[in-house]
Scaffold this motif. Structure first.
Motif, PDB file in Angstrom:
ATOM      1  N   GLY A  34      44.794 -11.932 -23.040  1.00  0.00           N
ATOM      2  CA  GLY A  34      45.638 -12.989 -23.579  1.00  0.00           C
ATOM      3  C   GLY A  34      45.683 -14.131 -22.578  1.00  0.00           C
ATOM      4  N   PHE A  35      45.088 -15.277 -22.963  1.00  0.00           N
ATOM      5  CA  PHE A  35      45.032 -16.445 -22.078  1.00  0.00           C
ATOM      6  C   PHE A  35      45.881 -17.573 -22.679  1.00  0.00           C
ATOM      7  CE2 PHE A  35      40.467 -15.430 -20.325  1.00  0.00           C
ATOM      8  CZ  PHE A  35      40.973 -14.281 -19.731  1.00  0.00           C
ATOM      9  N   GLY A  36      46.318 -18.482 -21.823  1.00  0.00           N
ATOM     10  CA  GLY A  36      47.095 -19.630 -22.304  1.00  0.00           C
ATOM     11  C   GLY A  36      46.162 -20.738 -22.771  1.00  0.00           C
ATOM     12  N   LEU A  37      46.274 -21.060 -24.054  1.00  0.00           N
ATOM     13  CA  LEU A  37      45.361 -22.043 -24.640  1.00  0.00           C
ATOM     14  C   LEU A  37      45.665 -23.461 -24.142  1.00  0.00           C
ATOM     15  CD1 LEU A  37      43.256 -21.439 -26.986  1.00  0.00           C
ATOM     16  CD2 LEU A  37      44.835 -22.686 -28.433  1.00  0.00           C
ATOM     17  N   ASP A  38      46.947 -23.805 -24.079  1.00  0.00           N
ATOM     18  CA  ASP A  38      47.325 -25.154 -23.619  1.00  0.00           C
ATOM     19  C   ASP A  38      46.920 -25.331 -22.159  1.00  0.00           C
ATOM     20  OD1 ASP A  38      49.061 -25.480 -26.074  1.00  0.00           O
ATOM     21  OD2 ASP A  38      50.076 -23.845 -25.031  1.00  0.00           O
ATOM     22  N   ARG A  39      47.116 -24.269 -21.392  1.00  0.00           N
ATOM     23  CA  ARG A  39      46.714 -24.284 -19.985  1.00  0.00           C
ATOM     24  C   ARG A  39      45.232 -24.593 -19.852  1.00  0.00           C
ATOM     25  NH1 ARG A  39      48.207 -22.258 -15.238  1.00  0.00           N
ATOM     26  NH2 ARG A  39      46.233 -21.225 -14.819  1.00  0.00           N
ATOM     27  N   MET A  40      44.439 -24.000 -20.717  1.00  0.00           N
ATOM     28  CA  MET A  40      42.993 -24.236 -20.650  1.00  0.00           C
ATOM     29  C   MET A  40      42.662 -25.674 -21.029  1.00  0.00           C
ATOM     30  SD  MET A  40      41.120 -20.751 -21.653  1.00  0.00           S
ATOM     31  CE  MET A  40      42.068 -20.258 -23.035  1.00  0.00           C
ATOM     32  N   ALA A  41      43.403 -26.204 -21.996  1.00  0.00           N
ATOM     33  CA  ALA A  41      43.195 -27.619 -22.374  1.00  0.00           C
ATOM     34  C   ALA A  41      43.595 -28.514 -21.210  1.00  0.00           C
ATOM     35  CB  ALA A  41      44.010 -27.960 -23.614  1.00  0.00           C
ATOM     36  N   MET A  42      44.719 -28.178 -20.532  1.00  0.00           N
ATOM     37  CA  MET A  42      45.189 -28.976 -19.394  1.00  0.00           C
ATOM     38  C   MET A  42      44.152 -28.972 -18.279  1.00  0.00           C
ATOM     39  SD  MET A  42      49.114 -27.642 -19.207  1.00  0.00           S
ATOM     40  CE  MET A  42      49.758 -28.633 -17.867  1.00  0.00           C
ATOM     41  N   LEU A  43      43.599 -27.769 -17.998  1.00  0.00           N
ATOM     42  CA  LEU A  43      42.635 -27.643 -16.905  1.00  0.00           C
ATOM     43  C   LEU A  43      41.351 -28.389 -17.217  1.00  0.00           C
ATOM     44  CD1 LEU A  43      43.085 -23.848 -16.205  1.00  0.00           C
ATOM     45  CD2 LEU A  43      43.714 -25.718 -14.650  1.00  0.00           C
ATOM     46  N   LYS A  44      40.840 -28.185 -18.423  1.00  0.00           N
ATOM     47  CA  LYS A  44      39.541 -28.766 -18.746  1.00  0.00           C
ATOM     48  C   LYS A  44      39.625 -30.280 -18.893  1.00  0.00           C
ATOM     49  CE  LYS A  44      35.547 -28.465 -21.749  1.00  0.00           C
ATOM     50  NZ  LYS A  44      34.804 -27.679 -22.719  1.00  0.00           N
TER      51      LYS A  44
END
Ligand code: DAH
Length: 358
Positions: free
Chosen positions: A312-322
């Motif tokens: 289970g990963f954080g989707l918004d977090r991944m958008a923020m990082l990328k």
């Protein structure tokens, strides 16, 4: 009776000349209204002797019928003409090309979701879904978090009013209940991702009461931690668009996995920007593990035959990082200027061969 004939001629001419429904109505009132010319003629019948009435009655009544018929016919003619004029004026040419400058754009979360779906579709995963309003049983109990388990406190749950049958509904605190739903209705082999909205009572620069997670579940007879690591690695390479990644596994605890692992990816934050794949910093991806046999059992899957992993990963977090967004709150503030800054076009659908982000 020449007056009847000339009246008929005049009225029929006026009806034919009426250019719109209002003009036609005027003619109608002048002829058939209370004080209209035909009404007045009809009134004279009462004062006539039998002989005259016998002769003029049919004439005057015939005039009335002819004029009302002509008015009705003209009325439908005018209505048809008005409709045609309106259809002509409101005509839309559906073959015209789309407007050259579309004003909307794709939200970074939707963009990242499309990218992730493309990556996992390529790895053979289907997309599973579940409701935002979830049973307590699926969000917690069937994930091996019984009613007085301390892990419940960590979830800062939004509860709904209890149901008549005492069952408890809540806003799902993670996408993991979709694992439960999938296992309850599908027999292994299972290979799904479940992206979606999740809710917790929490709000600061990196937490919003509503946020998004990406869940994954793989169940088969031989599935092991090595497969989990490979999938996370391939996913990171594809998502961050880099050729090599270095992952770090940290032991962790989740009630629904045993053993549990949290993953970090090597990155470089020294220049103020995050560069993925090299450097001396670590970026947290999220939690994972081998699905706890109790969970399999509670979801109707035989743990002596099947095993598998979940993450289970954080989707918004991944958008923020990328895409380099430091604060999560603007994601959900609906500010069109913020949205335009990213400039994801609706027609650029992410694909692995065409490119995820352009
Ligand atoms: N559901 C966990 C959370 O929201 C994240 C998670 C951890 C999901 C491990 C998993 C897993 O599927 O295996 O904190």
């Amino acid at each position: 009776m020449s007056d009847v004939h000339s009246l008929e001629r005049d009225l029929l001419a006026a009806i034919a000349n009426a250019g719109d429904e209002a003009a036609l109505e005027e003619v109608r009132v002048s002829a058939l209204g209370k004080k209209g010319s035909i009404s007045e003629l009809l009134k004279t019948l009462g004062g006539m002797n039998a002989e005259d009435r016998k002769q003029k009655g049919p004439l005057i009544n015939g005039l009335r019928d002819k004029v009302s018929g002509a008015i009705a016919a003209r009325k439908s003619e005018l209505a048809l003409a008005a409709l045609n004029a309106r259809l002509q004026a409101e005509r839309v040419d559906v073959t015209l090309p789309a407007r050259p400058e579309p004003r909307g754009s794709i939200h970074p979360v939707s963009q990242v979701l499309d990218e992730i779906t493309a990556i996992f579709a390529d790895l053979g995963f289907a997309v599973a879904e579940g409701p935002d309003v979830e049973f307590d049983d699926y969000n917690f109990t069937k994930l091996n978090i019984p009613p007085d388990h301390p892990a419940r406190q960590m979830h800062d749950t939004f509860y709904l009013a209890p149901q008549a049958d005492d069952s408890q509904h809540l806003l799902r605190t993670h996408t993991s209940p979709v694992q439960v739903r999938t296992m309850l209705k599908q027999k292994p082999p299972i290979r799904v991702i479940a992206p979606g909205r999740t809710y917790r009572v929490d709000s600061d620069a990196t937490h919003t009461p509503m946020f998004h997670q990406l869940e994954a579940l793989v169940i088969d007879e031989q599935t092991n931690l090595g497969h989990l690591k490979w999938v996370v690695e391939e996913f990171c390479k594809a998502f961050f668009e880099i050729d090599t990644v270095e992952l770090r596994a940290r032991p962790s605890f989740f009630p629904f996995t045993e053993p549990s692992v949290e993953w970090d990816m090597r990155c470089d934050r020294s220049g103020g920007q995050t560069i993925f794949g090299t450097g001396h910093d670590w970026l947290e991806l999220g939690g994972s593990g081998m699905v706890n046999p109790h969970v399999l059992e509670m979801c109707g899957i035989d743990p002596s035959r099947y095993q598998g992993f979940a993450f289970g990963f954080g989707l918004d977090r991944m958008a923020m990082l990328k895409y380099g967004a430091p604060d999560l709150r603007p994601f959900f503030e609906s500010d069109i200027r913020w949205l335009r800054h990213f400039g994801f076009a609706a027609l650029d659908i992410p694909t692995l061969d065409g490119g995820l982000s352009r």
